[in-house]
Motif scaffolding. Structure first.
Motif, PDB file in Angstrom:
ATOM      1  N   ILE A  96       0.601  -1.530   0.635  1.00 54.66           N
ATOM      2  CA  ILE A  96       0.210  -0.286   0.067  1.00 54.66           C
ATOM      3  C   ILE A  96       0.529   1.236   0.102  1.00 54.66           C
ATOM      4  O   ILE A  96       0.537   2.197  -0.723  1.00 54.66           O
ATOM      5  CB  ILE A  96      -0.974  -0.067   1.366  1.00 54.66           C
ATOM      6  N   THR A  97       1.989   1.389   0.947  1.00 56.23           N
ATOM      7  CA  THR A  97       2.895   2.849   0.682  1.00 56.23           C
ATOM      8  C   THR A  97       3.387   2.632  -0.533  1.00 56.23           C
ATOM      9  O   THR A  97       3.788   3.404  -1.082  1.00 56.23           O
ATOM     10  CB  THR A  97       3.800   2.322   2.316  1.00 56.23           C
ATOM     11  N   ILE A  98       4.088   1.308  -1.074  1.00 55.28           N
ATOM     12  CA  ILE A  98       4.643   2.242  -2.229  1.00 55.28           C
ATOM     13  C   ILE A  98       3.704   2.764  -3.437  1.00 55.28           C
ATOM     14  O   ILE A  98       4.237   2.934  -4.248  1.00 55.28           O
ATOM     15  CB  ILE A  98       5.119   0.454  -2.790  1.00 55.28           C
ATOM     16  N   GLY A  99       2.421   1.776  -3.421  1.00 55.14           N
ATOM     17  CA  GLY A  99       1.357   2.231  -4.170  1.00 55.14           C
ATOM     18  C   GLY A  99       0.864   3.721  -4.131  1.00 55.14           C
ATOM     19  O   GLY A  99       1.063   4.570  -4.705  1.00 55.14           O
ATOM     20  N   ILE A 100       1.365   4.235  -2.754  1.00 54.35           N
ATOM     21  CA  ILE A 100       0.982   5.326  -2.573  1.00 54.35           C
ATOM     22  C   ILE A 100       2.409   6.600  -3.373  1.00 54.35           C
ATOM     23  O   ILE A 100       2.482   7.442  -3.549  1.00 54.35           O
ATOM     24  CB  ILE A 100       1.187   5.943  -0.660  1.00 54.35           C
ATOM     25  N   LEU A 101       3.771   5.797  -2.348  1.00 55.05           N
ATOM     26  CA  LEU A 101       4.909   6.734  -3.338  1.00 55.05           C
ATOM     27  C   LEU A 101       4.525   6.514  -5.103  1.00 55.05           C
ATOM     28  O   LEU A 101       5.233   7.800  -4.549  1.00 55.05           O
ATOM     29  CB  LEU A 101       5.902   5.600  -2.291  1.00 55.05           C
ATOM     30  N   VAL A 102       3.917   5.889  -5.650  1.00 55.57           N
ATOM     31  CA  VAL A 102       4.414   6.213  -7.213  1.00 55.57           C
ATOM     32  C   VAL A 102       3.215   7.121  -7.300  1.00 55.57           C
ATOM     33  O   VAL A 102       3.640   7.443  -8.165  1.00 55.57           O
ATOM     34  CB  VAL A 102       4.314   4.039  -7.700  1.00 55.57           C
TER      35      VAL A 102
END
Length: 513
Positions: A179-185
């Motif tokens: 989820i956090t990687i998705g937010i970052l991207v």
């Protein structure tokens, strides 16, 4: 301690098995289901801060936002319920789809729910990317929400069932990491696409098709969980998969416990009615309160509207997107702390430590904004040192959430329910999460307009309440096999009254803490 700690040996259970490469890779692939949720959380706030997007779909908001001078009330320039409906409508759709997903997850398996989630999300991305009218945006958001409801319902259950109990916490938290990687991207793409012209917002919204395809392909190559195979009477396949996942042939004790749990679950013909029985009330309380409190931390205000929030408090458009990108990086890095610590220190300690960090940061952010803006929302020119202080406080807040309430609020509800009601319970968890996510997304700009900086004090009060709740009501579930979880509830000083002698085994007094 009010929670109490139990170890596997105290229950007479110590299943053999290793953290095999197959399990690790399986969990990584499954956890990519969190990408679609994270991407949407990050992308929507950046898009609604883009002038080209506002000019096309919400010209009234654009006119109001562009005409506001530094001397005007900055708190209210984004207060528009149609605009916030663009963000919040997704979570209303996810609420309803998670209920349907519970039935599909139980009858057809976890992988099928994941695939449906990716497919619906992909169709929604196409609608949004090619939108020419507001109704197309809303339909696209609803389809995205249906996809998220399916993925959020099935992925945490899948991870908890596949992972060996000794590593269940860390492996389950890969979902939050995703989820956090998705937010970052999403934050990175918003920052880049904002520079390409009037169609940059289309690239941001349409780009959601990439994480959707990833989860669809991933669901096609994943093995089904032994729990799900047993639940659907594929016992031989379940045993084979369990041997593959554990890396040992001596899986008799765990397999027999899974069979026993499945037989018990078959006696429950209607999980949605049985889940409200007295013996499930302790876990059901957690399934409702934990996702509710997760949203009441105020974190999603930061995630949804970080660019809008930073722009509101005086950052220019590019600076606001960059600040959101910085918080996205912090969010991702801090999640690794939880992956390391959750099976080492336990769920309760992370919850309580994180809550303290969130509380302090909310109060300091309220003070920082209150001193500069006051009640009239007229900050004048904002110096660089002020911007650095605000962004730093928000980053510390994001870090505290990322190693506590963020990942734990998906992990704990997915591991505490018995098989017979697990899918229904996870649907309740997702539904509650989406109800409060929808409410906060829908009313945030109005709250900011009317409550001013006191909005952060409101969230701080919720954090105090939920910290006491965790301390006095949540037992420690670290290191407990998922099919033996009833023991920690039966021996909790508050929840034990809901169980009779046939519900689980007693924990020896010497192991209670």
């Amino acid at each position: 301690m009010p929670g109490g700690v139990i170890t596997p040996s105290s229950a007479g259970k110590d299943y053999p098995g290793n953290l095999t490469c197959k399990v690790f890779l399986t969990c990584i692939i499954a956890a990519t289901g969190g990408l679609i949720f994270g991407y949407d959380l990050g992308i929507s706030g950046g898009v609604i801060s883009m002038d080209a997007f506002l000019k096309k779909f919400f010209p009234a908001v654009y006119k109001k936002e562009s005409s506001i001078k530094p001397s005007d009330d900055q708190y209210c320039k984004y207060d528009n319920q149609i605009l916030t409906l663009f963000t919040s409508s997704l979570y209303l759709a996810a609420l309803f789809s998670s209920v349907c997903a519970g039935t599909i997850t139980r009858l057809l398996g976890r992988r099928v729910s994941m695939f449906f989630g990716g497919l619906l999300f992909a169709v929604g991305a196409v609608f949004n990317g090619f939108a020419i009218k507001v109704w197309m945006l809303i339909v696209g958001r609803l389809l995205l929400g249906f996809g998220i409801g399916f993925a959020n319902q099935s992925v945490p259950i899948y991870l908890s069932e596949v992972a060996p109990y000794k590593y269940r916490g860390s492996l389950n938290m890969m979902f939050q990491l995703s989820i956090t990687i998705g937010i970052l991207v999403a934050n990175l793409l918003n920052y880049l696409f904002a520079k390409v012209g009037d169609w940059g917002w289309r690239l941001s919204l349409g780009g959601a098709i990439v994480p959707a395809v990833i989860i669809m392909l991933g669901s096609c190559v994943l093995p089904e969980t032994p729990n799900s195979l047993i639940e659907r009477n594929h016992h031989d396949k379940a045993r084979e998969k369990l041997i593959e996942l554990r890396g040992v042939t001596n899986v008799d004790e765990e397999f027999n416990d899974l069979l026993a749990a499945s037989e018990a679950s078959k006696l429950v013909k209607h999980p949605w009615s049985n889940i409200f029985k007295r013996k499930y009330r302790p876990q059901l309380t957690m399934a409702f309160c934990i996702p509710m409190f997760q949203q009441l931390t105020g974190m999603n205000v930061i995630v949804f509207y970080a660019p809008v929030l930073f722009k509101t408090i005086g950052f220019k458009s590019d600076a606001s997107l960059m600040s959101a990108l910085i918080t996205g990086i912090v969010n991702t890095l801090a999640t690794f702390v939880s992956i390391y610590a959750v099976d080492k220190y336990g769920r309760r300690k992370l919850y309580i430590q994180g809550s303290g960090q969130l509380l302090i940061c909310q109060i300091l952010v309220a003070i920082a904004i209150g001193l500069k803006f006051g009640l009239n929302g007229n900050p004048g020119e904002l110096p660089m040192w002020y911007a650095i202080i605000v962004v730093t406080l928000i980053c510390v807040f994001v870090a505290g959430f990322a190693w506590s309430w963020g990942p734990l609020s998906w992990l704990v509800p997915s591991e505490i329910f018995p098989l017979e009601v697990r899918s229904a319970a996870q649907s309740i968890t997702v539904s509650v999460n989406m109800i409060f996510t929808f409410c906060i997304a829908q009313v945030f700009t109005a709250i900011l307009c009317h409550m001013k900086f006191f909005m952060f004090i409101m969230f701080a009060c919720f954090i105090v309440i939920m910290t006491f709740f965790i301390y006095y009501r949540l037992p420690e579930t670290k290191g407990v096999p998922i099919e033996e979880m009833v023991i920690v509830w039966k021996n909790h000083p508050h929840w034990r009254k809901y169980f009779d002698e046939t519900d689980g085994l007693e924990m020896p007094k010497k192991n209670a803490v």
